[in-house]
Scaffold this motif. Structure first.
Motif, PDB file in Angstrom:
ATOM      1  N   GLU A  31      -3.039   5.745  -3.196  1.00  0.00           N
ATOM      2  CA  GLU A  31      -2.617   4.814  -2.152  1.00  0.00           C
ATOM      3  C   GLU A  31      -2.616   5.573  -0.833  1.00  0.00           C
ATOM      4  O   GLU A  31      -2.342   6.767  -0.806  1.00  0.00           O
ATOM      5  N   VAL A  32      -2.883   4.844   0.260  1.00  0.00           N
ATOM      6  CA  VAL A  32      -2.864   5.466   1.586  1.00  0.00           C
ATOM      7  C   VAL A  32      -2.236   4.472   2.560  1.00  0.00           C
ATOM      8  O   VAL A  32      -2.546   3.281   2.532  1.00  0.00           O
ATOM      9  N   ILE A  44      -3.645   1.325   4.193  1.00  0.00           N
ATOM     10  CA  ILE A  44      -5.069   1.535   4.451  1.00  0.00           C
ATOM     11  C   ILE A  44      -5.843   1.006   3.251  1.00  0.00           C
ATOM     12  O   ILE A  44      -5.586   1.400   2.121  1.00  0.00           O
ATOM     13  N   ARG A  45      -6.724   0.076   3.485  1.00  0.00           N
ATOM     14  CA  ARG A  45      -7.484  -0.551   2.396  1.00  0.00           C
ATOM     15  C   ARG A  45      -8.823   0.119   2.143  1.00  0.00           C
ATOM     16  O   ARG A  45      -9.371   0.023   1.059  1.00  0.00           O
ATOM     17  N   ARG A  46      -9.351   0.792   3.182  1.00  0.00           N
ATOM     18  CA  ARG A  46     -10.687   1.367   3.024  1.00  0.00           C
ATOM     19  C   ARG A  46     -10.879   2.527   3.986  1.00  0.00           C
ATOM     20  O   ARG A  46     -10.489   2.453   5.148  1.00  0.00           O
ATOM     21  N   THR A  50     -14.732   4.138   0.330  1.00  0.00           N
ATOM     22  CA  THR A  50     -13.675   4.232  -0.680  1.00  0.00           C
ATOM     23  C   THR A  50     -12.616   3.179  -0.390  1.00  0.00           C
ATOM     24  O   THR A  50     -12.094   3.099   0.721  1.00  0.00           O
ATOM     25  N   PHE A  51     -12.319   2.359  -1.397  1.00  0.00           N
ATOM     26  CA  PHE A  51     -11.329   1.296  -1.260  1.00  0.00           C
ATOM     27  C   PHE A  51     -10.039   1.705  -1.950  1.00  0.00           C
ATOM     28  O   PHE A  51     -10.053   2.358  -2.992  1.00  0.00           O
ATOM     29  N   PHE A  52      -8.929   1.301  -1.364  1.00  0.00           N
ATOM     30  CA  PHE A  52      -7.604   1.611  -1.896  1.00  0.00           C
ATOM     31  C   PHE A  52      -6.829   0.317  -2.097  1.00  0.00           C
ATOM     32  O   PHE A  52      -6.866  -0.569  -1.239  1.00  0.00           O
ATOM     33  N   PRO A  53      -6.093   0.215  -3.199  1.00  0.00           N
ATOM     34  CA  PRO A  53      -5.219  -0.945  -3.362  1.00  0.00           C
ATOM     35  C   PRO A  53      -3.962  -0.758  -2.516  1.00  0.00           C
ATOM     36  O   PRO A  53      -3.633   0.369  -2.137  1.00  0.00           O
ATOM     37  N   VAL A  54      -3.302  -1.865  -2.200  1.00  0.00           N
ATOM     38  CA  VAL A  54      -1.960  -1.750  -1.642  1.00  0.00           C
ATOM     39  C   VAL A  54      -1.078  -1.532  -2.861  1.00  0.00           C
ATOM     40  O   VAL A  54      -0.782  -2.452  -3.613  1.00  0.00           O
TER      41      VAL A  54
END
Length: 76
Positions: A31-32, A44-46, A50-54
């Protein structure tokens, strides 16, 4: 805001560390989020491709932060 989030998180038993991350290290994160005094926590979603989940942790910290703000506004 950063110090408040770090304090709240530490107070809830999270291990908090301040570190300068490289892009490669950041892209390995689960997560970010970023924060500031106006928006609080912004997931941060992307980053690049690279994609990140909430994530659950980010959401939990958002809840703790909202509780902190409510208590501070009431003077608790």
């Amino acid at each position: 805001m950063r110090s408040i989030i770090m304090s709240i998180s530490s107070g809830h038993g999270l291990s908090v560390m301040e570190h300068t991350f490289t892009k490669d290290e950041l892209l390995l994160a689960d997560e970010v989020f970023v924060c500031n005094s106006i928006i609080g926590i912004w997931p941060i979603r992307r980053i690049a491709n690279t994609f990140f989940p909430v994530g659950l942790l980010t959401r939990q910290i958002q809840i703790w932060l909202a509780q902190f703000k409510n208590e501070a506004s009431r003077g608790d």
